[in-house]
Write an enzyme that holds these catalytic residues in place. Structure first.
Site, PDB file in Angstrom:
ATOM      1  N   PRO A  77       0.843  -1.207   0.000  1.00  0.00           N
ATOM      2  CA  PRO A  77       0.000   0.000   0.000  1.00  0.00           C
ATOM      3  C   PRO A  77       0.873   1.248   0.000  1.00  0.00           C
ATOM      4  O   PRO A  77       1.666   1.457   0.913  1.00  0.00           O
ATOM      5  CB  PRO A  77      -0.782  -0.123   1.309  1.00  0.00           C
ATOM      6  CG  PRO A  77       0.071  -0.973   2.199  1.00  0.00           C
ATOM      7  CD  PRO A  77       0.796  -1.922   1.286  1.00  0.00           C
ATOM      8  N   ALA A  79       0.551   5.502  -0.732  1.00  0.00           N
ATOM      9  CA  ALA A  79      -0.422   6.585  -0.879  1.00  0.00           C
ATOM     10  C   ALA A  79      -0.268   7.246  -2.246  1.00  0.00           C
ATOM     11  O   ALA A  79       0.825   7.257  -2.826  1.00  0.00           O
ATOM     12  CB  ALA A  79      -0.196   7.613   0.230  1.00  0.00           C
ATOM     13  N   SER A 106      -4.050   1.744  -0.598  1.00  0.00           N
ATOM     14  CA  SER A 106      -3.892   2.550   0.617  1.00  0.00           C
ATOM     15  C   SER A 106      -5.175   3.295   0.969  1.00  0.00           C
ATOM     16  O   SER A 106      -5.941   3.696   0.082  1.00  0.00           O
ATOM     17  CB  SER A 106      -2.769   3.571   0.403  1.00  0.00           C
ATOM     18  OG  SER A 106      -2.796   4.580   1.386  1.00  0.00           O
ATOM     19  N   TYR A 129      -6.131   2.732   8.095  1.00  0.00           N
ATOM     20  CA  TYR A 129      -5.593   3.401   9.277  1.00  0.00           C
ATOM     21  C   TYR A 129      -6.729   3.536  10.278  1.00  0.00           C
ATOM     22  O   TYR A 129      -7.903   3.657   9.900  1.00  0.00           O
ATOM     23  CB  TYR A 129      -5.055   4.787   8.927  1.00  0.00           C
ATOM     24  CG  TYR A 129      -3.688   4.773   8.269  1.00  0.00           C
ATOM     25  CD1 TYR A 129      -2.569   4.305   8.959  1.00  0.00           C
ATOM     26  CD2 TYR A 129      -3.507   5.252   6.972  1.00  0.00           C
ATOM     27  CE1 TYR A 129      -1.315   4.314   8.365  1.00  0.00           C
ATOM     28  CE2 TYR A 129      -2.249   5.255   6.378  1.00  0.00           C
ATOM     29  CZ  TYR A 129      -1.155   4.786   7.085  1.00  0.00           C
ATOM     30  OH  TYR A 129       0.090   4.784   6.507  1.00  0.00           O
ATOM     31  N   THR A 155      -2.533  -0.930   9.351  1.00  0.00           N
ATOM     32  CA  THR A 155      -1.142  -0.492   9.552  1.00  0.00           C
ATOM     33  C   THR A 155      -0.976  -0.082  11.007  1.00  0.00           C
ATOM     34  O   THR A 155      -1.684   0.796  11.500  1.00  0.00           O
ATOM     35  CB  THR A 155      -0.820   0.668   8.596  1.00  0.00           C
ATOM     36  OG1 THR A 155      -0.920   0.170   7.261  1.00  0.00           O
ATOM     37  CG2 THR A 155       0.586   1.191   8.822  1.00  0.00           C
ATOM     38  N   LYS A 232       0.057  -4.784   9.561  1.00  0.00           N
ATOM     39  CA  LYS A 232       1.260  -4.365   8.818  1.00  0.00           C
ATOM     40  C   LYS A 232       2.153  -3.529   9.726  1.00  0.00           C
ATOM     41  O   LYS A 232       1.711  -2.503  10.258  1.00  0.00           O
ATOM     42  CB  LYS A 232       0.855  -3.544   7.593  1.00  0.00           C
ATOM     43  CG  LYS A 232       2.030  -2.967   6.816  1.00  0.00           C
ATOM     44  CD  LYS A 232       1.573  -2.370   5.495  1.00  0.00           C
ATOM     45  CE  LYS A 232       2.731  -1.794   4.694  1.00  0.00           C
ATOM     46  NZ  LYS A 232       3.165  -0.481   5.162  1.00  0.00           N
ATOM     47  N   SER A 254       7.373  -5.255   8.404  1.00  0.00           N
ATOM     48  CA  SER A 254       7.576  -4.011   7.652  1.00  0.00           C
ATOM     49  C   SER A 254       8.000  -2.917   8.609  1.00  0.00           C
ATOM     50  O   SER A 254       7.483  -2.837   9.730  1.00  0.00           O
ATOM     51  CB  SER A 254       6.257  -3.615   6.969  1.00  0.00           C
ATOM     52  OG  SER A 254       6.343  -2.316   6.413  1.00  0.00           O
ATOM     53  N   HIS A 256       7.786   0.142   7.311  1.00  0.00           N
ATOM     54  CA  HIS A 256       7.195   1.225   6.517  1.00  0.00           C
ATOM     55  C   HIS A 256       8.238   1.789   5.532  1.00  0.00           C
ATOM     56  O   HIS A 256       8.267   2.986   5.237  1.00  0.00           O
ATOM     57  CB  HIS A 256       6.694   2.336   7.459  1.00  0.00           C
ATOM     58  CG  HIS A 256       5.401   2.972   7.033  1.00  0.00           C
ATOM     59  ND1 HIS A 256       4.213   2.791   7.679  1.00  0.00           N
ATOM     60  CD2 HIS A 256       5.112   3.830   6.020  1.00  0.00           C
ATOM     61  CE1 HIS A 256       3.258   3.500   7.115  1.00  0.00           C
ATOM     62  NE2 HIS A 256       3.772   4.140   6.086  1.00  0.00           N
ATOM     63  N   ASP A 287       8.040  -6.738   3.663  1.00  0.00           N
ATOM     64  CA  ASP A 287       8.448  -5.683   2.725  1.00  0.00           C
ATOM     65  C   ASP A 287       9.619  -4.888   3.293  1.00  0.00           C
ATOM     66  O   ASP A 287       9.983  -5.022   4.455  1.00  0.00           O
ATOM     67  CB  ASP A 287       7.288  -4.789   2.283  1.00  0.00           C
ATOM     68  CG  ASP A 287       6.823  -3.776   3.327  1.00  0.00           C
ATOM     69  OD1 ASP A 287       7.606  -3.408   4.231  1.00  0.00           O
ATOM     70  OD2 ASP A 287       5.663  -3.331   3.222  1.00  0.00           O
ATOM     71  N   GLY A 289      12.826  -2.786   0.961  1.00  0.00           N
ATOM     72  CA  GLY A 289      14.092  -2.888   0.243  1.00  0.00           C
ATOM     73  C   GLY A 289      14.161  -3.943  -0.838  1.00  0.00           C
ATOM     74  O   GLY A 289      15.233  -4.173  -1.396  1.00  0.00           O
TER      75      GLY A 289
HETATM   76  C1  LIG Z   1       5.415   7.064  -1.080  1.00  0.00           C
HETATM   77  C2  LIG Z   1       5.031   6.004  -0.076  1.00  0.00           C
HETATM   78  C3  LIG Z   1       3.763   6.012   0.478  1.00  0.00           C
HETATM   79  C4  LIG Z   1       3.380   5.025   1.391  1.00  0.00           C
HETATM   80  N1  LIG Z   1       2.108   5.034   1.869  1.00  0.00           N
HETATM   81  C5  LIG Z   1       1.713   4.053   2.726  1.00  0.00           C
HETATM   82  C6  LIG Z   1       0.363   3.994   3.173  1.00  0.00           C
HETATM   83  O1  LIG Z   1      -0.471   4.810   2.795  1.00  0.00           O
HETATM   84  N2  LIG Z   1       0.049   3.001   4.052  1.00  0.00           N
HETATM   85  C7  LIG Z   1       0.952   2.076   4.485  1.00  0.00           C
HETATM   86  O2  LIG Z   1       0.612   1.205   5.270  1.00  0.00           O
HETATM   87  N3  LIG Z   1       2.232   2.092   4.046  1.00  0.00           N
HETATM   88  C8  LIG Z   1       2.627   3.049   3.178  1.00  0.00           C
HETATM   89  N4  LIG Z   1       3.913   3.053   2.707  1.00  0.00           N
HETATM   90  C9  LIG Z   1       4.852   1.970   3.093  1.00  0.00           C
HETATM   91  C10 LIG Z   1       4.768   0.792   2.099  1.00  0.00           C
HETATM   92  O3  LIG Z   1       3.556   0.114   2.224  1.00  0.00           O
HETATM   93  C11 LIG Z   1       5.881  -0.231   2.311  1.00  0.00           C
HETATM   94  O4  LIG Z   1       5.873  -0.641   3.660  1.00  0.00           O
HETATM   95  C12 LIG Z   1       7.284   0.257   1.945  1.00  0.00           C
HETATM   96  O5  LIG Z   1       7.256   1.151   0.865  1.00  0.00           O
HETATM   97  C13 LIG Z   1       8.152  -0.946   1.586  1.00  0.00           C
HETATM   98  O6  LIG Z   1       9.457  -0.567   1.338  1.00  0.00           O
HETATM   99  P1  LIG Z   1      10.068  -0.318  -0.136  1.00  0.00           P
HETATM  100  O7  LIG Z   1       9.548   1.004  -0.585  1.00  0.00           O
HETATM  101  O8  LIG Z   1      11.532  -0.310   0.147  1.00  0.00           O
HETATM  102  O9  LIG Z   1       9.639  -1.445  -1.028  1.00  0.00           O
HETATM  103  C14 LIG Z   1       4.313   4.034   1.794  1.00  0.00           C
HETATM  104  C15 LIG Z   1       5.584   4.030   1.228  1.00  0.00           C
HETATM  105  C16 LIG Z   1       5.955   4.993   0.304  1.00  0.00           C
HETATM  106  C17 LIG Z   1       7.332   4.942  -0.294  1.00  0.00           C
END
Ligand SMILES: Cc1cc2nc3c(=O)[nH]c(=O)nc-3n(C[C@H](O)[C@H](O)[C@H](O)COP(=O)(O)O)c2cc1C
Length: 374
Positions: A77, A79, A106, A129, A155, A232, A254, A256, A287, A289
């Site tokens: 997810p 945003a 998201s 959320y 989350t 999450k 995760s 985040h 998740d 990296g």
């Molecule tokens: C631009 C951006 C927006 C994100 N928005 C959300 C979100 O709305 N809800 C959420 O649970 N995680 C959010 N995340 C975290 C991702 O779900 C995920 O945990 C993370 O990007 C994984 O790492 P990676 O970018 O290295 O693959 C966001 C991540 C990024 C980069």
């Protein structure tokens, strides 16, 4: 340039996106130590393949919470896909579905969850959320069920937003053409304006989300929905055990993407203990990296049932819309398949910790350690 690896899409995305949007996508919290550590820790792990296994063409298919998937690589997810491309989430879900991948939409999607569901060609989960006003969350839960989402992803690592210095420096706010698709725009005008040195996203999160998020909220969610619930942001074995005892269906290891508590350990280093604690009582996803097929292979070998990608999906979307997202997911799945063939493991069920070399040496060649773009 035709991308041959996921990070090529980052280069292309940077050519197209305003710098403040690239910073919002790429950035992490604090000194971005966790952001870099997620990728570096995956790269530090070394493999020990088996040979002469007669593997042939590996099978990358799996099931997650009973849903069949052609690939264990899912879209996390994230945003506002509309920040990356005007086609937004509808393009992503179509591309992911066509690639046989799961997508998690998201709460702060740029298009509504109903629009995304109508465009979907594959399975969808909805990320939730817990708002200060429980009725906001309750309404999202009802809408997700009605729209056909197969699971809810709560989350749990965001009682407050991490300090994301790039966004603070850029006084980041949503551009005029981007809106929170699940909400009445009038209620979120604050997302469009940030005073100097502040982030509109951070202020909105502080105002909207429940800072005292607790297990009582998880129990409340369990009471109001019959959809499977996924937590999450679970990193500690004790929390995974509690999740299993609360009847949670899956946890996602995760941090985040390094956007919340900086200096949190890399998710790959925390995965084995969480997987052991979950003990088969709930499924474990991962998740943080994942940038190529060997990253995915390592997480799957250390106990994840599926891995999710965040930033790479947005990079691809920015670079080339849905077509590029489809190419990215296909590429990562092919890389995973090649890695399985080279390791002598024909199915995902054959992946286990014996694939990791014992006493994996720390990589001294820092030039080969992939760093997220500054
Ligand atoms: C631009 C951006 C927006 C994100 N928005 C959300 C979100 O709305 N809800 C959420 O649970 N995680 C959010 N995340 C975290 C991702 O779900 C995920 O945990 C993370 O990007 C994984 O790492 P990676 O970018 O290295 O693959 C966001 C991540 C990024 C980069």
């Amino acid at each position: 340039m035709r991308p041959t690896r996921s990070v090529d899409y980052r280069t292309l995305a940077h050519l197209r996106l305003p710098p403040a949007v690239s910073d919002f996508i790429d950035g992490g919290s604090g000194d971005e130590i966790t952001l870099h550590e997620n990728t570096a820790a995956l790269r530090r792990l070394r493999l020990r393949p088996n040979v002469l296994s007669g593997t042939g063409v590996p099978d990358t298919s799996t099931t997650v919470l009973g849903t069949p998937l052609a690939t264990p690589i899912a879209v996390a997810p994230v945003a506002y896909h509309t920040l990356a491309h005007p086609d937004g989430e509808t393009a992503t879900v179509r591309a992911a579905g066509d690639a046989g991948a799961l997508t998690v939409i998201s709460t702060f999607s740029g298009q509504s969850m109903e629009e995304a569901a109508r465009a979907a060609t594959g399975p969808l989960w909805f990320q939730l959320y817990r708002f200060r006003d429980r009725d906001v969350t309750r309404t999202l839960v009802r809408r997700a069920r009605r729209a056909g989402y197969a699971a809810l992803v709560l989350t749990v690592d965001t009682p407050v937003l991490g300090r994301r210095h790039r966004d603070l420096r850029n006084s980041f706010a949503l551009p005029p053409d981007v809106r929170p698709g699940n909400f009445d725009a009038d209620h979120h005008t604050g997302l469009r304006h940030a005073s100097p040195g502040h982030s509109a996203i951070a202020r909105h999160t502080t105002e909207a989300l429940e800072p005292a998020l607790g297990w009582a909220d998880v129990a409340w969610l369990r009471r109001i929905t019959d959809l499977p619930i996924v937590l999450k942001g679970v990193l500690a074995p004790a929390d995974a055990r509690r999740a299993a005892s609360e009847g949670i269906d899956a946890v996602i290891v995760s941090n985040h993407g390094g956007r919340q508590l900086d200096t949190t350990a890399a998710t790959i280093d925390l995965l084995p203990d969480v997987a052991e604690a979950a003990g088969g009582h709930c499924e474990v996803l991962f998740d943080g990296g994942v940038r190529d097929g060997t990253d995915a292979l390592k997480a799957l070998a250390l106990g994840a049932r599926a891995v999710m990608i965040g930033r790479p999906a947005l990079w691809a979307l920015a670079a080339g819309g849905g077509e590029a997202v489809h190419h990215l997911l296909t590429l990562l799945t092919e890389e995973l398949s090649d890695a399985m063939a080279l390791c002598g493991r024909p199915t995902l069920a054959d992946l286990d910790a014996t694939l990791l070399a014992p006493a994996t040496p720390v990589c001294r060649h820092t030039t080969t350690a992939r760093r997220e773009a500054p």
